[in-house]
Motif scaffolding. Sequence first.
Motif, PDB file in Angstrom:
ATOM      1  N   LYS A   1      50.941  49.852  43.103  1.00 14.66           N
ATOM      2  CA  LYS A   1      51.013  48.428  43.477  1.00 14.66           C
ATOM      3  C   LYS A   1      49.741  47.722  43.049  1.00 14.66           C
ATOM      4  CE  LYS A   1      53.719  48.543  47.708  1.00 14.66           C
ATOM      5  NZ  LYS A   1      53.436  48.579  49.149  1.00 14.66           N
ATOM      6  N   LEU A   2      48.613  48.389  43.294  1.00 19.54           N
ATOM      7  CA  LEU A   2      47.317  47.810  42.928  1.00 19.54           C
ATOM      8  C   LEU A   2      47.299  47.482  41.440  1.00 19.54           C
ATOM      9  CD1 LEU A   2      44.286  47.568  44.222  1.00 19.54           C
ATOM     10  CD2 LEU A   2      43.852  49.503  42.730  1.00 19.54           C
ATOM     11  N   LYS A   3      47.749  48.449  40.614  1.00 19.98           N
ATOM     12  CA  LYS A   3      47.704  48.241  39.175  1.00 19.98           C
ATOM     13  C   LYS A   3      48.737  47.205  38.718  1.00 19.98           C
ATOM     14  CE  LYS A   3      45.386  49.709  36.592  1.00 19.98           C
ATOM     15  NZ  LYS A   3      44.015  49.265  36.262  1.00 19.98           N
TER      16      LYS A   3
ATOM     17  N   LYS B   1      42.489  34.094  35.911  1.00 18.03           N
ATOM     18  CA  LYS B   1      42.252  33.688  34.521  1.00 18.03           C
ATOM     19  C   LYS B   1      41.073  32.742  34.391  1.00 18.03           C
ATOM     20  CE  LYS B   1      46.691  34.686  32.520  1.00 18.03           C
ATOM     21  NZ  LYS B   1      48.004  34.206  32.052  1.00 18.03           N
ATOM     22  N   ILE B   2      40.684  32.109  35.517  1.00 17.71           N
ATOM     23  CA  ILE B   2      39.569  31.169  35.454  1.00 17.71           C
ATOM     24  C   ILE B   2      38.235  31.865  35.753  1.00 17.71           C
ATOM     25  CG2 ILE B   2      38.584  29.043  36.406  1.00 17.71           C
ATOM     26  CD1 ILE B   2      41.488  28.188  37.084  1.00 17.71           C
ATOM     27  N   CYS B   3      38.174  32.604  36.891  1.00 23.09           N
ATOM     28  CA  CYS B   3      36.866  33.101  37.345  1.00 23.09           C
ATOM     29  C   CYS B   3      36.770  34.630  37.397  1.00 23.09           C
ATOM     30  CB  CYS B   3      36.543  32.523  38.723  1.00 23.09           C
ATOM     31  SG  CYS B   3      37.494  33.271  40.047  1.00 23.09           S
ATOM     32  N   GLN B   4      37.857  35.344  37.111  1.00 28.25           N
ATOM     33  CA  GLN B   4      37.900  36.814  37.142  1.00 28.25           C
ATOM     34  C   GLN B   4      37.822  37.406  38.542  1.00 28.25           C
ATOM     35  OE1 GLN B   4      36.895  38.505  33.132  1.00 28.25           O
ATOM     36  NE2 GLN B   4      34.930  37.685  33.702  1.00 28.25           N
ATOM     37  N   ASN B   5      38.054  36.555  39.577  1.00 27.49           N
ATOM     38  CA  ASN B   5      38.190  37.081  40.936  1.00 27.49           C
ATOM     39  C   ASN B   5      39.518  37.850  41.007  1.00 27.49           C
ATOM     40  OD1 ASN B   5      37.930  37.509  43.665  1.00 27.49           O
ATOM     41  ND2 ASN B   5      38.506  35.419  44.256  1.00 27.49           N
ATOM     42  N   LEU B   6      39.712  38.680  42.026  1.00 26.53           N
ATOM     43  CA  LEU B   6      40.969  39.414  42.175  1.00 26.53           C
ATOM     44  C   LEU B   6      42.050  38.505  42.733  1.00 26.53           C
ATOM     45  CD1 LEU B   6      39.620  42.686  43.769  1.00 26.53           C
ATOM     46  CD2 LEU B   6      40.466  42.359  41.444  1.00 26.53           C
ATOM     47  N   THR B   7      43.257  38.650  42.223  1.00 27.16           N
ATOM     48  CA  THR B   7      44.347  37.804  42.684  1.00 27.16           C
ATOM     49  C   THR B   7      45.695  38.451  42.365  1.00 27.16           C
ATOM     50  OG1 THR B   7      45.423  35.660  42.352  1.00 27.16           O
ATOM     51  CG2 THR B   7      44.199  36.536  40.495  1.00 27.16           C
ATOM     52  N   GLU B   8      46.730  38.025  43.111  1.00 26.81           N
ATOM     53  CA  GLU B   8      48.078  38.519  42.787  1.00 26.81           C
ATOM     54  C   GLU B   8      48.799  37.500  41.900  1.00 26.81           C
ATOM     55  OE1 GLU B   8      50.502  40.349  45.817  1.00 26.81           O
ATOM     56  OE2 GLU B   8      48.741  40.752  47.042  1.00 26.81           O
TER      57      GLU B   8
ATOM     58  N   TYR C   1      38.985  41.185  50.933  1.00 28.78           N
ATOM     59  CA  TYR C   1      39.667  41.501  49.685  1.00 28.78           C
ATOM     60  C   TYR C   1      41.160  41.210  49.834  1.00 28.78           C
ATOM     61  CZ  TYR C   1      35.462  44.119  48.461  1.00 28.78           C
ATOM     62  OH  TYR C   1      34.183  44.473  48.185  1.00 28.78           O
ATOM     63  N   PRO C   2      41.883  41.055  48.721  1.00 31.22           N
ATOM     64  CA  PRO C   2      43.349  40.917  48.818  1.00 31.22           C
ATOM     65  C   PRO C   2      43.937  42.117  49.576  1.00 31.22           C
ATOM     66  CG  PRO C   2      42.595  40.447  46.578  1.00 31.22           C
ATOM     67  CD  PRO C   2      41.406  40.942  47.338  1.00 31.22           C
ATOM     68  N   ASP C   3      45.079  41.888  50.235  1.00 29.06           N
ATOM     69  CA  ASP C   3      45.693  42.930  51.075  1.00 29.06           C
ATOM     70  C   ASP C   3      45.884  44.256  50.342  1.00 29.06           C
ATOM     71  OD1 ASP C   3      45.746  41.188  53.110  1.00 29.06           O
ATOM     72  OD2 ASP C   3      47.854  40.623  52.888  1.00 29.06           O
TER      73      ASP C   3
END
Lengths: 198, 198
Positions: free
Chosen positions: A49-51, A58-65, B3-5
């Motif tokens: 799921k993580l991968k 796409k803007i700041c390289q923070n983690l997102t879904e 962090y994201p879930d």
Amino acid sequence: MSYPDLVEQLISQFSQFPGVGRRSAERMVFWLLQKPRENALQLAEGIMKLKDRLRFCKICQNLTENDNCRLCTDPHRDQKILCVVEDHKHLLAIERTGTFKGLYHVLLGAISPSEGRGPQDLLLDKLTQRIKEKGILEVVIATDPDTEGEMTAIHISNVLKAIGVKVSRIGLGIPVGSSVEYADLSTLTMSLASRREI
Amino acid sequence: MSYPDLVEQLISQFSQFPGVGRRSAERMVFWLLQKPRENALQLAEGIMKLKDRLRFCKICQNLTENDNCRLCTDPHRDQKILCVVEDHKHLLAIERTGTFKGLYHVLLGAISPSEGRGPQDLLLDKLTQRIKEKGILEVVIATDPDTEGEMTAIHISNVLKAIGVKVSRIGLGIPVGSSVEYADLSTLTMSLASRREI
């Protein structure tokens, strides 16, 4: 004689993790063997799921879904000031202070000659383009005050000053609650250099 | 903010491994995030294969992909002598010496009051039944020479002597290549107690 192949394979896979040696990997595998199948399934699913669902904004390289993270899409944040951090843990640490209301840029690592990462690996083109397009007024560099972080800060500062944006560095000095007596030489030197009028 | 879930879930799953704290788990998750999907897939598959294909030998509790392990099904091994070990790592260590030609019994742990494991958790019924059915002549107890291992050895020895089988303990004393001068008190005491005529 050695362990069955399945065990050996998983041990060598676990050993690839940073900070996990052969002995720790063995302990992890034997722990898994003793746990119910349910635990292993959740772990395997969690990894995939993580991968499959998580990506870099796409803007700041923070983690997102999603394509863009919640910080970049939050209209209440100051769109004109950027904080540059080495990785997501650092972003989170700054967010926890609750005092920075601007946006971020996550480098995903610092310059590190020992790990073969040079200035070109920082991919600063994306950052400079963003600064120009969005009319960013100030960039706060919050890389670590160690050799790698300082090198990175100096390089970014040079690149950004060339495009004419205001660049600042987070304050470096004696931690709050600590004492002048116990501060190490480098910290005290830095602390004197970054003195400010009161 | 945290962090994201998906990240938090996997961090808490990795934290369950023995010897892996929250910080190590974070490093593992971020390492996975930066690796290609292929690495994660292999890891997830390795975990499930381990659980789905590997099991404990029905006779001796060694690891095997079949009902019985390769040692128990090897006709060239001495079927009349058993070595009792705490876990698979210990079995492997003894196999590497190449000098023990009998069969094994893996306890899957020692008596450990601090971890809530008492004598009943050793499940010795299976062992005593095997000894009677197969006409085992000698049992070598090879548990660790620490508090837990010694308690376990004493308990097993009492149980087995009651059914009339010869019980022995591996030699405890000064390691080969070491010196009397540097041996600790307990080792030297044990070494004197287990002296043998030459």
